[in-house]
Design an enzyme around this catalytic site. Structure first.
Site, PDB file in Angstrom:
ATOM      1  CG  ASN A   1       3.010  -0.961   2.869  1.00  0.00           C
ATOM      2  OD1 ASN A   1       2.388  -1.898   2.367  1.00  0.00           O
ATOM      3  ND2 ASN A   1       4.236  -0.659   2.521  1.00  0.00           N
ATOM      4  N   GLY A   2       1.752  -3.338   4.994  1.00  0.00           N
ATOM      5  CA  GLY A   2       2.410  -4.566   5.451  1.00  0.00           C
ATOM      6  C   GLY A   2       1.371  -5.618   5.746  1.00  0.00           C
ATOM      7  NE  ARG A  48       4.175   1.748  -1.592  1.00  0.00           N
ATOM      8  CZ  ARG A  48       5.244   0.979  -1.449  1.00  0.00           C
ATOM      9  NH1 ARG A  48       6.247   1.104  -2.263  1.00  0.00           N
ATOM     10  NH2 ARG A  48       5.301   0.088  -0.475  1.00  0.00           N
ATOM     11  CD1 TRP A  84      -1.351  -5.227  -2.627  1.00  0.00           C
ATOM     12  CD2 TRP A  84      -2.288  -4.502  -4.512  1.00  0.00           C
ATOM     13  NE1 TRP A  84      -1.278  -6.236  -3.536  1.00  0.00           N
ATOM     14  CE2 TRP A  84      -1.840  -5.823  -4.703  1.00  0.00           C
ATOM     15  CE3 TRP A  84      -2.918  -3.848  -5.568  1.00  0.00           C
ATOM     16  CZ2 TRP A  84      -1.997  -6.501  -5.922  1.00  0.00           C
ATOM     17  CZ3 TRP A  84      -3.068  -4.528  -6.763  1.00  0.00           C
ATOM     18  CH2 TRP A  84      -2.608  -5.827  -6.933  1.00  0.00           C
ATOM     19  CD  GLU A 104       7.337 -16.397 -18.171  1.00  0.00           C
ATOM     20  OE1 GLU A 104       6.329 -16.771 -18.785  1.00  0.00           O
ATOM     21  OE2 GLU A 104       7.450 -15.262 -17.663  1.00  0.00           O
ATOM     22  CD  GLU A 156       5.011 -10.550 -22.473  1.00  0.00           C
ATOM     23  OE1 GLU A 156       3.865 -10.101 -22.536  1.00  0.00           O
ATOM     24  OE2 GLU A 156       5.402 -11.259 -21.521  1.00  0.00           O
ATOM     25  CB  CYS A 198      -0.837   0.052   1.269  1.00  0.00           C
ATOM     26  SG  CYS A 198      -1.845  -1.407   1.512  1.00  0.00           S
ATOM     27  CG  HIS A 212      11.286 -35.622 -32.676  1.00  0.00           C
ATOM     28  ND1 HIS A 212      11.331 -36.875 -33.247  1.00  0.00           N
ATOM     29  CD2 HIS A 212      11.722 -35.773 -31.399  1.00  0.00           C
ATOM     30  CE1 HIS A 212      11.766 -37.755 -32.338  1.00  0.00           C
ATOM     31  NE2 HIS A 212      12.005 -37.106 -31.210  1.00  0.00           N
ATOM     32  CE  LYS A 260       7.001 -12.167 -19.374  1.00  0.00           C
ATOM     33  NZ  LYS A 260       6.565 -12.907 -18.216  1.00  0.00           N
ATOM     34  CE  LYS A 281       0.528  -6.705 -14.959  1.00  0.00           C
ATOM     35  NZ  LYS A 281       1.616  -7.652 -15.266  1.00  0.00           N
TER      36      LYS A 281
HETATM   37  C1  F6R Z   1       3.013 -12.213 -19.976  1.00  0.00           C
HETATM   38  C2  F6R Z   1       1.785 -11.855 -19.296  1.00  0.00           C
HETATM   39  C3  F6R Z   1       0.512 -12.482 -19.748  1.00  0.00           C
HETATM   40  C4  F6R Z   1      -0.362 -12.837 -18.538  1.00  0.00           C
HETATM   41  C5  F6R Z   1      -1.731 -13.370 -19.007  1.00  0.00           C
HETATM   42  C6  F6R Z   1      -2.595 -13.829 -17.858  1.00  0.00           C
HETATM   43  O1  F6R Z   1       4.113 -11.554 -19.456  1.00  0.00           O
HETATM   44  O2  F6R Z   1       1.800 -11.065 -18.382  1.00  0.00           O
HETATM   45  O3  F6R Z   1       0.768 -13.597 -20.531  1.00  0.00           O
HETATM   46  O4  F6R Z   1       0.302 -13.798 -17.778  1.00  0.00           O
HETATM   47  O5  F6R Z   1      -2.400 -12.372 -19.719  1.00  0.00           O
HETATM   48  O6  F6R Z   1      -2.854 -12.796 -16.981  1.00  0.00           O
HETATM   49  P1  F6R Z   1      -3.367 -13.066 -15.508  1.00  0.00           P
HETATM   50  O7  F6R Z   1      -2.313 -13.819 -14.788  1.00  0.00           O
HETATM   51  O8  F6R Z   1      -3.633 -11.719 -14.952  1.00  0.00           O
HETATM   52  O9  F6R Z   1      -4.619 -13.889 -15.640  1.00  0.00           O
END
Ligand code: F6R
Length: 610
Positions: free
Chosen positions: A98-99, A27, A74, A483, A490, A2, A506, A487, A605
């Protein structure tokens, strides 16, 4: 995570607090509030929603005070709502926190027994009641606060004001950040420097176990427990406000990668008992008797969270010997899944708002399964609709590319697997203790792993012009290859594929030539020999191998052009350690390519549409 702010001085505190909260909104942003003096009385104004909602709610009122506190929340304990928003109060004691208070439940029961009436679901409210109870016994403000904190276990940064000593703010800190800003006849407390950078650049950083007593005349710092005065250094901040918001990092993604030791410590805090050899899965609402009966688990998620699910399958099946199916949420919902009786569905989602994951969650419920959520955002739809939730407590993730949310999801799955293995009697108490001990060392090992940054940057400089990349992994680290590739795609827009190393021959082996860097994950585990052979195969075809290996493994050296050595940990935790250099590599490549790291093109996001 927070944001807290406090002000004492000669200006009107209200706009200072609101402005500070806006700088801290990164935050936490689910509810907000302020406390200020109205004569000798403290007024509290709070609301669910963002700072601008709070601002609107007080618009037109002529509020004036020279001392005050503010908070942007948060949520960790209790949904985002007005009652759960800070500041909290008991009698004349008002505070922001916060904590996480680990033992709040026991403290709350005890205080209720003594007649204290609680008005929120938060862990924070117990601290006000504790301080208030000591004040009622005749202790002064500081003494009551010190006495109260003796009972409190967990992490905290707290700002406190008191109607009986209106010209004072107390600030205390343990394991959550707290800084003091020193102006001319005015002082600030805050979770982070940007909150007051507009007014002063002179700061004191509080250390764990310290209390600051702040009046308009100055600041004195002492040990909370031993009361000994502490001489603090004043630092002068040269950052710009935006740099400061990112803690001095260039991007939120880099900040979040570096926050992982703290994030993982928050995920595991209060979640297990080393002495009893038990995992605490209270929030998951899963009794040991229920775990015993489980005969099938479905892990469902999207994107990076799906990669966490894939790792989860390896951990759960290996440790607890319970069959586990992993599904991409958008596939699960349309494939008419068969959920035998005794199945458990666990959805994994950072945001708790991903449309496909929510649809899969609802579909599972309709099919009669118990549905749990491993989620970061308290109050999110997934958390509200699930039968139980394991909150990862990694704090807000602002960078679009998920990093700390991923490693805390893996940490949660590790804890769940231990609980399941124990219930299924597939693990001995000594082994459980060893797994816990390794987990306790994890934040420190992650910290150590982050030191690889410069070596990763060197590799990024060598390869960022590449058009394609191949990531190879085996077993529990195969999902980490996926993964790493995701990354890179993207945020740096370089085409990358993650592959199970054994499958390379293969098909993908046809792609290998001088221009195709291949990143191979080679931890010391039972498939090390196999991955070493795969590296040979790449090398002999002119491919350039970047190896990520366990420290001390010299056998990789002859097979790779670059090697990143990572600290040793147990088999189940290697995916956490090995994802760190991959996230850093994607980050540096993106920066070198001048890409928008925190907001990559076409991505959001939280994907709230199908
Ligand atoms: C990749 C990324 C996305 C999310 C995906 C699911 O870096 O951030 O692939 O992992 O959109 O999002 P959540 O976890 O919020 O359901």
């Amino acid at each position: 995570m927070c944001g807290i702010i406090g002000y004492i001085g000669n200006r009107n505190a209200i706009p200072v607090l609101i402005n500070g909260l806006k700088r801290l909104e990164y935050r936490g942003y689910d509810s907000a509030g302020i406390a200020f003096f109205n004569g000798n009385k403290i007024n509290v104004r709070r609301c669910a929603g963002k700072i601008k909602d709070l601002e609107v709610s007080i618009k037109g009122e002529k509020l004036r005070s020279f001392t005050g506190l503010g908070h942007t929340r948060w949520a960790t304990h209790g949904k985002p709502s007005e009652e759960n928003a800070h500041p909290h109060r008991s009698g004349g004691i008002v505070l922001v926190h916060n904590g996480i208070i680990e033992n709040y439940f026991e403290l709350k029961e005890e205080l209720k027994g003594k007649g204290h009436v609680f008005t929120s679901e938060t862990d924070t409210e117990v601290i006000c009641h504790l301080i208030h109870s000591y004040s009622r016994k005749g202790l002064d403000f500081e003494a009551a606060t010190r006495a109260a904190l003796k009972h409190v276990e967990g992490a905290y940064a707290i700002g406190i004001i008191n109607e009986s000593e209106p010209d004072k703010i107390l600030a205390v800190k343990k394991d959550s950040p707290l800084v003091l800003g020193l102006g001319e006849g005015e002082f600030f407390i805050a979770s982070d420097i940007p909150a007051f950078l507009k007014y002063t650049k002179d700061v004191i950083i509080l250390d764990n176990g310290e209390m600051a007593s702040i009046t308009r005349k100055g600041v004195s710092v002492s040990g909370i427990a031993n009361k000994k005065p502490v001489k603090k250094e004043i630092a002068n901040i040269t950052w710009s406000p935006t740099m400061a918001e990112k803690g001095g990092y260039k991007h939120f993604m880099l900040k979040e990668i570096n926050e992982q030791p703290r994030a993982i410590a928050d995920t595991i805090r209060g979640r297990f008992s080393l002495e009893k050899g038990e995992v605490n899965l209270d929030e998951f609402s899963l009794a040991e008797s229920e775990l015993k009966k489980l005969n099938k688990i479905f892990l469902v998620a999207c994107g990076t969270s799906w990669h966490a699910a894939l790792v989860g399958k390896y951990i759960i099946e290996d440790m607890a010997r319970v069959p586990c199916e992993v599904d991409i949420a958008s596939e699960f919902r349309y494939r008419r899944p068969l959920l035998p009786k005794g199945s458990l569905v666990i959805v994994i989602t950072q945001s708790g708002e991903t449309a496909d994951t929510l649809a899969a969650q609802r579909e599972s419920g309709k099919l009669g399964a118990k549905v749990l959520s491993i989620c970061n955002v308290v109050g999110s739809t997934s958390a509200r609709e699930a039968d139980g939730v394991f909150f990862t407590h990694s704090g807000p993730e602002i960078g679009v590319a998920s990093t700390k949310a991923f490693t805390t999801q893996l940490t949660g799955l590790y804890l769940f697997a231990i609980a399941l293995a124990k219930a299924k009697e597939k693990i001995r108490s000594d082994d459980i203790r060893e797994l816990f001990n390794e987990l306790l060392q994890l934040p420190e090992k992650v910290e150590q792993s982050l030191k690889i940054n410069d070596a990763v940057l060197k590799i990024a400089k060598r390869f960022y012009h590449a058009r394609d990349f191949l990531y190879l992994g085996r077993g529990i680290n195969y999902p980490i290859a996926l993964e790493g590739a995701l990354k890179l795609k993207e945020i740096s827009y370089i085409h990358a594929e993650g592959y199970p190393a054994g499958e390379m021959k293969h098909g993908p082996i046809a792609l290998i030539d001088n221009n195709m860097p291949v990143l191979a994950l080679a931890p010391d585990d039972k498939v090390l020999e196999k991955i070493l052979s795969n590296m040979e195969e790449v090398k002999s075809r002119g491919g350039k191998v970047i190896a990520v290996a366990t420290e001390g493994n010299t056998r990789v050296l002859s097979r790779a052009s670059n090697v990143l050595f990572m600290p040793k940990t147990n088999y189940y935790l290697t995916p956490i350690i090995f994802s760190i250099p991959l996230h850093l590599l994607a980050y540096h490549m993106a920066v070198l390519k001048k890409c928008n790291v925190d907001q990559p093109r076409n991505l959001a996001k939280s994907v709230t549409v199908e």
